[in-house]
Design a protein around this motif. Structure first.
Motif, PDB file in Angstrom:
ATOM      1  N   ARG A 259       0.822  -1.204   0.000  1.00 52.98           N
ATOM      2  CA  ARG A 259       0.000   0.000   0.000  1.00 52.98           C
ATOM      3  C   ARG A 259       0.859   1.257   0.000  1.00 52.98           C
ATOM      4  N   ASP A 260       2.095   1.159   0.424  1.00 58.62           N
ATOM      5  CA  ASP A 260       3.029   2.285   0.433  1.00 58.62           C
ATOM      6  C   ASP A 260       4.289   1.884  -0.307  1.00 58.62           C
ATOM      7  N   GLY A 261       5.088   2.868  -0.673  1.00 57.39           N
ATOM      8  CA  GLY A 261       6.356   2.588  -1.334  1.00 57.39           C
ATOM      9  C   GLY A 261       6.195   2.403  -2.828  1.00 57.39           C
ATOM     10  N   ASP A 262       7.333   2.299  -3.485  1.00 61.86           N
ATOM     11  CA  ASP A 262       7.340   2.176  -4.936  1.00 61.86           C
ATOM     12  C   ASP A 262       7.009   0.758  -5.370  1.00 61.86           C
ATOM     13  N   GLY A 263       6.525   0.648  -6.599  1.00 69.49           N
ATOM     14  CA  GLY A 263       6.331  -0.654  -7.211  1.00 69.49           C
ATOM     15  C   GLY A 263       7.646  -1.177  -7.768  1.00 69.49           C
ATOM     16  N   PRO A 264       7.610  -2.295  -8.473  1.00 69.78           N
ATOM     17  CA  PRO A 264       8.842  -2.898  -8.988  1.00 69.78           C
ATOM     18  C   PRO A 264       9.410  -2.116 -10.159  1.00 69.78           C
ATOM     19  N   THR A 265      10.725  -2.178 -10.312  1.00 67.42           N
ATOM     20  CA  THR A 265      11.373  -1.645 -11.503  1.00 67.42           C
ATOM     21  C   THR A 265      11.388  -2.716 -12.590  1.00 67.42           C
ATOM     22  N   ALA A 266      11.701  -2.316 -13.801  1.00 71.91           N
ATOM     23  CA  ALA A 266      11.791  -3.277 -14.905  1.00 71.91           C
ATOM     24  C   ALA A 266      12.857  -4.325 -14.612  1.00 71.91           C
ATOM     25  N   ASP A 267      13.994  -3.899 -14.074  1.00 69.57           N
ATOM     26  CA  ASP A 267      15.083  -4.837 -13.786  1.00 69.57           C
ATOM     27  C   ASP A 267      14.691  -5.822 -12.684  1.00 69.57           C
ATOM     28  N   ALA A 268      14.019  -5.330 -11.653  1.00 68.76           N
ATOM     29  CA  ALA A 268      13.613  -6.209 -10.561  1.00 68.76           C
ATOM     30  C   ALA A 268      12.589  -7.236 -11.045  1.00 68.76           C
ATOM     31  N   LEU A 269      11.638  -6.792 -11.843  1.00 68.93           N
ATOM     32  CA  LEU A 269      10.655  -7.729 -12.401  1.00 68.93           C
ATOM     33  C   LEU A 269      11.341  -8.811 -13.224  1.00 68.93           C
ATOM     34  N   ALA A 270      12.291  -8.399 -14.066  1.00 72.04           N
ATOM     35  CA  ALA A 270      12.986  -9.365 -14.915  1.00 72.04           C
ATOM     36  C   ALA A 270      13.758 -10.380 -14.079  1.00 72.04           C
ATOM     37  N   SER A 271      14.402  -9.938 -13.002  1.00 69.58           N
ATOM     38  CA  SER A 271      15.161 -10.852 -12.139  1.00 69.58           C
ATOM     39  C   SER A 271      14.255 -11.920 -11.535  1.00 69.58           C
ATOM     40  N   VAL A 272      13.089 -11.501 -11.044  1.00 72.27           N
ATOM     41  CA  VAL A 272      12.168 -12.430 -10.393  1.00 72.27           C
ATOM     42  C   VAL A 272      11.575 -13.401 -11.408  1.00 72.27           C
ATOM     43  N   VAL A 273      11.115 -12.882 -12.536  1.00 71.90           N
ATOM     44  CA  VAL A 273      10.498 -13.736 -13.553  1.00 71.90           C
ATOM     45  C   VAL A 273      11.510 -14.745 -14.097  1.00 71.90           C
ATOM     46  N   ASP A 274      12.731 -14.309 -14.351  1.00 72.71           N
ATOM     47  CA  ASP A 274      13.757 -15.214 -14.869  1.00 72.71           C
ATOM     48  C   ASP A 274      14.113 -16.299 -13.858  1.00 72.71           C
ATOM     49  N   ALA A 275      14.138 -15.939 -12.568  1.00 72.96           N
ATOM     50  CA  ALA A 275      14.435 -16.938 -11.533  1.00 72.96           C
ATOM     51  C   ALA A 275      13.370 -18.024 -11.514  1.00 72.96           C
ATOM     52  N   GLY A 276      12.112 -17.620 -11.607  1.00 74.46           N
ATOM     53  CA  GLY A 276      11.037 -18.596 -11.609  1.00 74.46           C
ATOM     54  C   GLY A 276      11.070 -19.492 -12.829  1.00 74.46           C
ATOM     55  N   ARG A 277      11.327 -18.916 -13.982  1.00 72.02           N
ATOM     56  CA  ARG A 277      11.368 -19.716 -15.218  1.00 72.02           C
ATOM     57  C   ARG A 277      12.513 -20.718 -15.178  1.00 72.02           C
ATOM     58  N   ARG A 278      13.710 -20.289 -14.729  1.00 68.66           N
ATOM     59  CA  ARG A 278      14.835 -21.216 -14.648  1.00 68.66           C
ATOM     60  C   ARG A 278      14.540 -22.381 -13.719  1.00 68.66           C
ATOM     61  N   ALA A 279      13.741 -22.124 -12.677  1.00 70.22           N
ATOM     62  CA  ALA A 279      13.418 -23.160 -11.691  1.00 70.22           C
ATOM     63  C   ALA A 279      12.264 -24.046 -12.136  1.00 70.22           C
ATOM     64  N   GLY A 280      11.777 -23.860 -13.366  1.00 68.78           N
ATOM     65  CA  GLY A 280      10.715 -24.705 -13.878  1.00 68.78           C
ATOM     66  C   GLY A 280       9.322 -24.309 -13.431  1.00 68.78           C
ATOM     67  N   LYS A 281       9.161 -23.084 -12.909  1.00 68.16           N
ATOM     68  CA  LYS A 281       7.862 -22.641 -12.419  1.00 68.16           C
ATOM     69  C   LYS A 281       6.999 -22.083 -13.555  1.00 68.16           C
ATOM     70  N   VAL A 282       5.683 -22.134 -13.341  1.00 68.30           N
ATOM     71  CA  VAL A 282       4.759 -21.342 -14.138  1.00 68.30           C
ATOM     72  C   VAL A 282       4.713 -19.964 -13.476  1.00 68.30           C
ATOM     73  N   VAL A 283       5.305 -18.976 -14.115  1.00 68.85           N
ATOM     74  CA  VAL A 283       5.379 -17.631 -13.543  1.00 68.85           C
ATOM     75  C   VAL A 283       4.168 -16.846 -14.043  1.00 68.85           C
ATOM     76  N   VAL A 284       3.254 -16.540 -13.132  1.00 71.25           N
ATOM     77  CA  VAL A 284       2.015 -15.840 -13.474  1.00 71.25           C
ATOM     78  C   VAL A 284       2.184 -14.372 -13.120  1.00 71.25           C
ATOM     79  N   CYS A 285       2.086 -13.502 -14.120  1.00 69.44           N
ATOM     80  CA  CYS A 285       2.314 -12.075 -13.933  1.00 69.44           C
ATOM     81  C   CYS A 285       1.009 -11.310 -14.078  1.00 69.44           C
ATOM     82  N   ASP A 286       0.592 -10.666 -12.999  1.00 68.78           N
ATOM     83  CA  ASP A 286      -0.611  -9.832 -13.018  1.00 68.78           C
ATOM     84  C   ASP A 286      -0.212  -8.464 -13.550  1.00 68.78           C
ATOM     85  N   LEU A 287      -0.576  -8.173 -14.788  1.00 70.83           N
ATOM     86  CA  LEU A 287      -0.106  -6.988 -15.491  1.00 70.83           C
ATOM     87  C   LEU A 287      -1.093  -5.830 -15.386  1.00 70.83           C
ATOM     88  N   PRO A 288      -0.587  -4.581 -15.374  1.00 67.40           N
ATOM     89  CA  PRO A 288      -1.483  -3.431 -15.499  1.00 67.40           C
ATOM     90  C   PRO A 288      -2.029  -3.338 -16.925  1.00 67.40           C
TER      91      PRO A 288
END
Length: 358
Positions: A210-239
């Motif tokens: 509820r407070d603070g900044d949202g994710p940066t492009a680089d932070a989003l990419a780091s998280v999504v790439d980590a999940g994909r490498r680990a074999g996860k289905v990475v579900v992204c709730d997009l604006p």
């Protein structure tokens, strides 16, 4: 995480400290040896060997093995390159310029081989209030035990933790998840994240707050790439509006689900939303949510929206009331989870075909 450790043979203490720092950053334990003789059998057994220039001083060649990297401070001289390759070194990495390459090599060892099956699915609302966040959360549950990672990409969405009834669950949200775009392992990420417990397992998620900044492009990419490498289905709730922050995630998406109510006005809105996906518009497919106020059929809605229909679903009874009461537990055979399973089947089929073609 693998039990194998890279072997580090360094006499330069400054360089050694730098390598240990990078290894710790990606959760990679290393084995150290002061010289080649002391390394003993570890030379052949280690999955990766890192050496400095002194290791090859006076050596005609190193014992034969793959994956030997020489690490230097600053740009190597031509003579350094010549001696390194003559000794059988695969690659010379100069710090700090090659820091990302070294981090990647260490992270590969820490995480082990890439787990097959990792994929990325984006979920976006065809109009405001379409239910995209609810459907994204349902996809995470439908993926099964330890199968998914749910990523909140919309700082104006109120936070997925509220939707899941997990706002009091311990774990880092985007404002406190300090990522600069570097590589992160799924293990380290999961240790930091909150999880939503459900009957089929636990769903790790990254939520805006509820407070603070949202994710940066680089932070989003780091998280999504980590999940994909680990074999996860990475579900992204997009604006609904894809901008510079979320465009790299749209580019990574294997499938983009556009959720819309069965309304004529929503059809017009969907066309604008999909146009904003640019060169990824061809990956968009439609999920139509009932009820239809004027009996608009899902197939007709898809024709009007100019997006292929993937599936449709009836309303989930009492779901809104349960969410307001802090409970996100759709019925296992209800319309929401059934539609989510249909989408996941489409996702797996499309990614399987892509891998087969490659």
């Amino acid at each position: 995480m693998t039990d194998e450790r890279p072997l580090v043979i360094m006499s330069d203490e400054t360089l050694l400290d730098e390598i240990l720092r990078l290894a710790a950053a990606v959760g990679c334990e290393v084995e150290r040896a002061p010289d080649l003789v002391s390394a003993g059998r570890s030379w052949a057994r280690a999955p990766l060997v890192l050496i400095d220039e002194e290791v090859i001083e006076g050596a005609v060649e190193l014992p034969l093995r793959r994956d030997v990297l020489m690490v230097t401070k600053g740009t190597p001289t031509p003579s350094t390159w010549e001696r390194a390759f003559a000794a059988g070194v695969r690659q010379v990495l100069s710090l700090p310029d090659a820091e990302s390459a070294l981090i990647g090599a260490l992270a590969d060892i820490a995480e082990g081989p890439i787990v097959p099956g990792g994929c990325v699915i984006g979920v976006i609302g065809g109009r405001g209030g379409a239910g995209a966040s609810v459907f994204a959360a349902a996809l995470g549950l439908a993926a099964g035990e330890d199968g998914a990672l749910l990523v909140d990409c919309d700082p104006l969405g109120g936070g997925l933790d509220l939707l899941l009834g997990a706002e009091s669950t311990d774990g880092a949200r985007w404002p406190s998840l300090q990522l600069d775009g570097g590589r992160i392992s799924m293990k380290a990420l999961r240790d930091a994240l909150p999880e939503h417990a459900h009957p089929r397992g636990r769903l790790p998620f990254v939520s805006c707050d509820r407070d603070g900044d949202g994710p940066t492009a680089d932070a989003l990419a780091s998280v999504v790439d980590a999940g994909r490498r680990a074999g996860k289905v990475v579900v992204c709730d997009l604006p609904r509006h894809v901008d510079a922050r979320t465009r790299p995630i749209v580019a990574r998406a294997d499938l983009i689900v556009v959720v819309m109510p069965a309304e004529l006005r929503a059809c017009a809105s969907v066309r604008r939303v999909v146009k904003g996906l640019f060169d990824r518009a061809d990956r968009a497919k439609l999920v139509v949510r009932g009820p239809a106020p004027c009996d608009l059929a899902p197939e007709d809605a898809a024709v009007a929206a100019r997006v292929p229909l993937l599936t449709s679903m009836a309303p989930e009874r009492h779901l809104d009331r349960h969410i307001e009461n802090g409970e996100f537990a759709p019925r296992p055979r209800g319309p929401l989870i059934t539609a989510a399973r249909t989408v996941l089947a489409e996702l797996r089929a499309s990614t399987h075909l892509t891998e087969a073609a490659a």
